[in-house]
Structures are given as C-alpha cells and as structure tokens.
Design an enzyme around this catalytic site. Structure first.
Site, PDB file in Angstrom:
ATOM      1  N   CYS A  95       0.778  -1.107   0.148  1.00  0.00           N
ATOM      2  CA  CYS A  95      -0.145   0.078  -0.107  1.00  0.00           C
ATOM      3  C   CYS A  95       0.858   1.342   0.229  1.00  0.00           C
ATOM      4  O   CYS A  95       2.014   1.325   0.800  1.00  0.00           O
ATOM      5  CB  CYS A  95      -1.143  -0.104   1.287  1.00  0.00           C
ATOM      6  SG  CYS A  95      -1.957   1.266   1.319  1.00  0.00           S
ATOM      7  N   HIS A 137      -8.753  -3.838  -2.997  1.00  0.00           N
ATOM      8  CA  HIS A 137      -7.768  -3.105  -2.027  1.00  0.00           C
ATOM      9  C   HIS A 137      -8.261  -1.657  -1.947  1.00  0.00           C
ATOM     10  O   HIS A 137      -8.169  -0.975  -1.041  1.00  0.00           O
ATOM     11  CB  HIS A 137      -6.410  -3.261  -2.396  1.00  0.00           C
ATOM     12  CG  HIS A 137      -5.338  -2.308  -1.718  1.00  0.00           C
ATOM     13  ND1 HIS A 137      -4.516  -2.912  -0.890  1.00  0.00           N
ATOM     14  CD2 HIS A 137      -5.061  -0.985  -1.794  1.00  0.00           C
ATOM     15  CE1 HIS A 137      -3.814  -1.919  -0.399  1.00  0.00           C
ATOM     16  NE2 HIS A 137      -4.194  -0.945  -1.027  1.00  0.00           N
ATOM     17  N   GLU A 138      -8.336  -0.961  -3.288  1.00  0.00           N
ATOM     18  CA  GLU A 138      -8.772   0.438  -3.381  1.00  0.00           C
ATOM     19  C   GLU A 138     -10.189   0.299  -2.703  1.00  0.00           C
ATOM     20  O   GLU A 138     -10.387   1.559  -2.284  1.00  0.00           O
ATOM     21  CB  GLU A 138      -8.603   0.686  -4.850  1.00  0.00           C
ATOM     22  CG  GLU A 138      -7.310   0.702  -5.477  1.00  0.00           C
ATOM     23  CD  GLU A 138      -6.209   1.415  -4.637  1.00  0.00           C
ATOM     24  OE1 GLU A 138      -6.463   2.175  -3.763  1.00  0.00           O
ATOM     25  OE2 GLU A 138      -5.056   0.865  -4.982  1.00  0.00           O
ATOM     26  N   HIS A 141     -10.122   0.912   0.818  1.00  0.00           N
ATOM     27  CA  HIS A 141      -9.885   2.503   1.173  1.00  0.00           C
ATOM     28  C   HIS A 141     -10.997   3.165   1.174  1.00  0.00           C
ATOM     29  O   HIS A 141     -10.980   4.256   2.046  1.00  0.00           O
ATOM     30  CB  HIS A 141      -8.679   3.028   0.401  1.00  0.00           C
ATOM     31  CG  HIS A 141      -7.249   2.707   0.567  1.00  0.00           C
ATOM     32  ND1 HIS A 141      -6.697   3.084   1.701  1.00  0.00           N
ATOM     33  CD2 HIS A 141      -6.585   1.992  -0.305  1.00  0.00           C
ATOM     34  CE1 HIS A 141      -5.407   2.640   1.792  1.00  0.00           C
ATOM     35  NE2 HIS A 141      -5.260   2.096   0.476  1.00  0.00           N
TER      36      HIS A 141
END
Length: 160
Positions: A95, A137-138, A141
C-alpha cells in the site's frame, strides 16, 4: 504537483473514515482530483517501484473515487462490488500509505464492479486475479479499511 509526501500514512485518522459519494455536481472536480492521484502514483513508482492504483482518501479527498493506471487509465467513481466469487486466494499486499510493509491477506478470486466513469455513465467490470485484488484493495480504502486490518494472522507482515 502531488508527491509521495502528500500521501496519508498509516495511523492518519482519515484513512479509517468511510468516504462520501461523489455527487454529479462535483464531476467538474474529478479531473483535478484524478490529476493529483496520477501525480502521487507516478512519484511512488519512481521512489518505490510499485503502484497500479490509488484511492482518493489516500490524498485526503474523502470521496468514493479511485484511479487505476493499468494498460490504460481507469477512473472509478462511486463503485460497488455487486458480485464476489466464493473462491479466495492469498497474497502479499502492499500500500502507498505504508510503502515499506507487505501484509498477507485473502481476497476474492473474481469480482464484478458497478461504477460511474468520468462521463457519469454506469459501467460494469468483471475481473479476476491480480486486478480483482487491486480493486478490492482500493475499494476497501473508500470504506476506511486498510489491508493491515485484513491480515490473515499476526505473522502476516514483512518489510519490503
């Protein structure tokens, strides 16, 4: 010009916030936000040698937006994962908010994403493997979830 120094680092409370949707009236702002995301990601690539995607909250833009630069740029606005496979896989995730740390996580092998593009047109994208992992993953966020929070166990951390 945005650089690696502008990216929020692990521990910044904003990284744990759930982002607000981008409003259609904010569409004119998206181009500038994406330019900032692009610049920060290019700097990470220069300094650390990795980076395929970055989420708006990593620059303190608390909106449901992320930017991918793969074979071409992808602007992902207000995404929703509408389908996720039951098949999972493990990988060492990294990250930009903690660029020297790898975290072993488990992700869905394939997903279908519904989102708005830069023209405010609804899109569907079904992906698997590395791209599915990147999108998850994004997407995390945008919900205030970091891969450190998805670590498989207490031994799932290693230095770059």
């Amino acid at each position: 010009m945005k650089t690696v120094d502008d990216i929020l680092k692990l521990g910044d409370p904003r990284l744990y916030e759930v982002c607000e949707p981008v409003l259609e009236s904010e569409l004119p702002l998206v181009k500038a936000w994406v330019q900032d995301l692009h610049e920060a990601m290019e700097d990470i690539r220069k300094v650390y040698g990795f980076g395929r995607g970055i989420a708006a909250p990593q620059l303190g833009i608390m909106k449901r937006l992320f930017y991918l630069n793969l074979d071409k740029p992808y602007i992902i606005i207000n995404p929703e994962i509408v389908q996720a496979s039951s098949e999972m896989f493990e990988l060492w995730d990294d990250c930009m908010s903690f660029p020297n740390l790898f975290v072993k996580v488990e992700r869905h092998q394939s997903i279908t994403l519904e989102y708005l593009d830069e023209n405010w047109e609804k899109q569907y994208w079904t992906v698997e493997g590395a791209i599915a992992e990147l999108i998850q993953h994004e997407y995390d966020h945008l919900n205030g979830v970091l891969c450190t929070m998805r670590a498989i166990d207490e031994k799932s951390f290693r230095w770059r």
